[in-house]
Design an enzyme around this catalytic site. Structure first.
Site, PDB file in Angstrom:
ATOM      1  N   LEU A   1       3.709  -3.744 -11.950  1.00 19.28           N
ATOM      2  CA  LEU A   1       4.659  -3.899 -12.963  1.00 19.28           C
ATOM      3  C   LEU A   1       5.097  -5.232 -13.573  1.00 19.28           C
ATOM      4  O   LEU A   1       5.079  -5.924 -12.445  1.00 19.28           O
ATOM      5  CB  LEU A   1       6.083  -3.109 -12.931  1.00 19.28           C
ATOM      6  CG  LEU A   1       5.748  -1.337 -12.540  1.00 19.28           C
ATOM      7  CD1 LEU A   1       7.315  -0.859 -12.135  1.00 19.28           C
ATOM      8  CD2 LEU A   1       5.200  -0.614 -13.884  1.00 19.28           C
ATOM      9  N   ASP A   2       4.944  -5.565 -14.747  1.00 21.53           N
ATOM     10  CA  ASP A   2       5.200  -6.782 -15.040  1.00 21.53           C
ATOM     11  C   ASP A   2       6.723  -7.060 -14.569  1.00 21.53           C
ATOM     12  O   ASP A   2       7.637  -6.298 -14.445  1.00 21.53           O
ATOM     13  CB  ASP A   2       5.469  -6.846 -16.656  1.00 21.53           C
ATOM     14  CG  ASP A   2       3.898  -6.893 -17.110  1.00 21.53           C
ATOM     15  OD1 ASP A   2       3.089  -6.897 -16.452  1.00 21.53           O
ATOM     16  OD2 ASP A   2       3.840  -6.721 -18.421  1.00 21.53           O
ATOM     17  N   LYS A   3       7.009  -8.371 -14.316  1.00 17.05           N
ATOM     18  CA  LYS A   3       8.342  -9.042 -13.940  1.00 17.05           C
ATOM     19  C   LYS A   3       9.244  -8.303 -14.682  1.00 17.05           C
ATOM     20  O   LYS A   3      10.269  -7.843 -14.269  1.00 17.05           O
ATOM     21  CB  LYS A   3       8.298 -10.287 -14.121  1.00 17.05           C
ATOM     22  CG  LYS A   3       9.618 -11.059 -13.430  1.00 17.05           C
ATOM     23  CD  LYS A   3       9.606 -12.469 -13.424  1.00 17.05           C
ATOM     24  CE  LYS A   3      10.883 -13.003 -12.829  1.00 17.05           C
ATOM     25  NZ  LYS A   3      10.964 -14.477 -12.626  1.00 17.05           N
TER      26      LYS A   3
ATOM     27  N   HIS B   1       0.257  -5.905 -19.927  1.00 14.06           N
ATOM     28  CA  HIS B   1       0.832  -6.257 -21.392  1.00 14.06           C
ATOM     29  C   HIS B   1       0.492  -5.231 -22.436  1.00 14.06           C
ATOM     30  O   HIS B   1       0.941  -5.399 -23.531  1.00 14.06           O
ATOM     31  CB  HIS B   1       0.762  -7.609 -21.970  1.00 14.06           C
ATOM     32  CG  HIS B   1       1.678  -8.538 -21.080  1.00 14.06           C
ATOM     33  ND1 HIS B   1       2.024  -9.893 -21.361  1.00 14.06           N
ATOM     34  CD2 HIS B   1       2.300  -8.519 -19.849  1.00 14.06           C
ATOM     35  CE1 HIS B   1       2.620 -10.545 -20.572  1.00 14.06           C
ATOM     36  NE2 HIS B   1       2.571  -9.622 -19.428  1.00 14.06           N
TER      37      HIS B   1
END
Length: 209
Positions: A61-63, A155
């Site tokens: 997962l993205d930050k 993204h």
């Protein structure tokens, strides 16, 4: 299947012999991007309990994104989940908030995307990406939507939301209205349990309301 811990940390949603399922907070990397960048949730878990020392990362997962993450504890789980992700048999549902009314109650965005500096953008030279969006309800001045990524590009939900002019609340790099956090949350994940062969679903509620 029996749970192996009596009092797990609050972020642990499920644990058995093969799986560890966690609710990643926003602002925390999946894993440390460099030796001096601090721990990601993967590093934190591995260093917390001896039985988690050999966890395997299956997805990321993205930050800025919070929500459900699955780690493998066994070789069987690592192989099975890696194959399920590769074959796109894992279903993921994200929740997002936007300050812009969605154009339709449900719609699908398909485009090729590529990296451009710190952002990802639509490009004919990029990798194909597809995301389904569904309007759920209005939350005060904001709009809650579910997003199901049918591909796993970096993204891609953020890029596709911007394409349809429903940028995520707090996602200023992609045109979103300023907010204390990026309002994107991995709400639900469904896959086949590597040991039982049965479908399982794990979910976590967002904290941005």
């Amino acid at each position: 299947m029996a749970v192996l811990v009596d009092q797990p940390p609050p972020c642990i949603l499920h644990e058995d012999e093969h799986l560890l399922v966690a609710d990643k907070p926003p602002g925390l990397n999946t894993h440390s991007p460099s030796p001096h960048a601090g721990e990601g949730i993967y590093d934190w878990l591995r260093n917390r309990e001896p039985r988690w020392a050999h966890l395997a990362i299956i997805h990321r997962l993205d930050k800025a994104t919070s929500g459900v993450m699955v780690f493998a504890k066994s070789k069987l789980a690592n192989q099975s989940l890696t194959q399920q992700f590769t074959e796109r048999r894992v279903r993921k549902e994200y929740l997002l908030l936007t300050s812009t009314p969605p154009p339709e109650n449900s719609f699908t965005v398909r485009s090729a995307i590529t990296r451009a500096g710190e952002r990802y953008v639509p490009s004919i030279h990029g990798e194909s990406a597809e995301t389904k969006f569904k309007f759920i309800r209005r939350e005060g001045d904001y709009y809650l939507l579910a997003a199901e990524p049918l591909t796993g590009r970096t993204h891609q939900i953020r890029v596709h939301a911007e394409e349809r002019q429903i940028s995520l609340l707090g996602d200023t790099p992609y045109g979103g209205t300023p907010f204390p956090r990026v309002c994107l949350h991995a709400h639900k994940i469904t896959f086949t349990h590597p040991a039982t062969g049965q479908p399982v679903t794990y979910l976590a509620e967002p904290d941005f309301f």
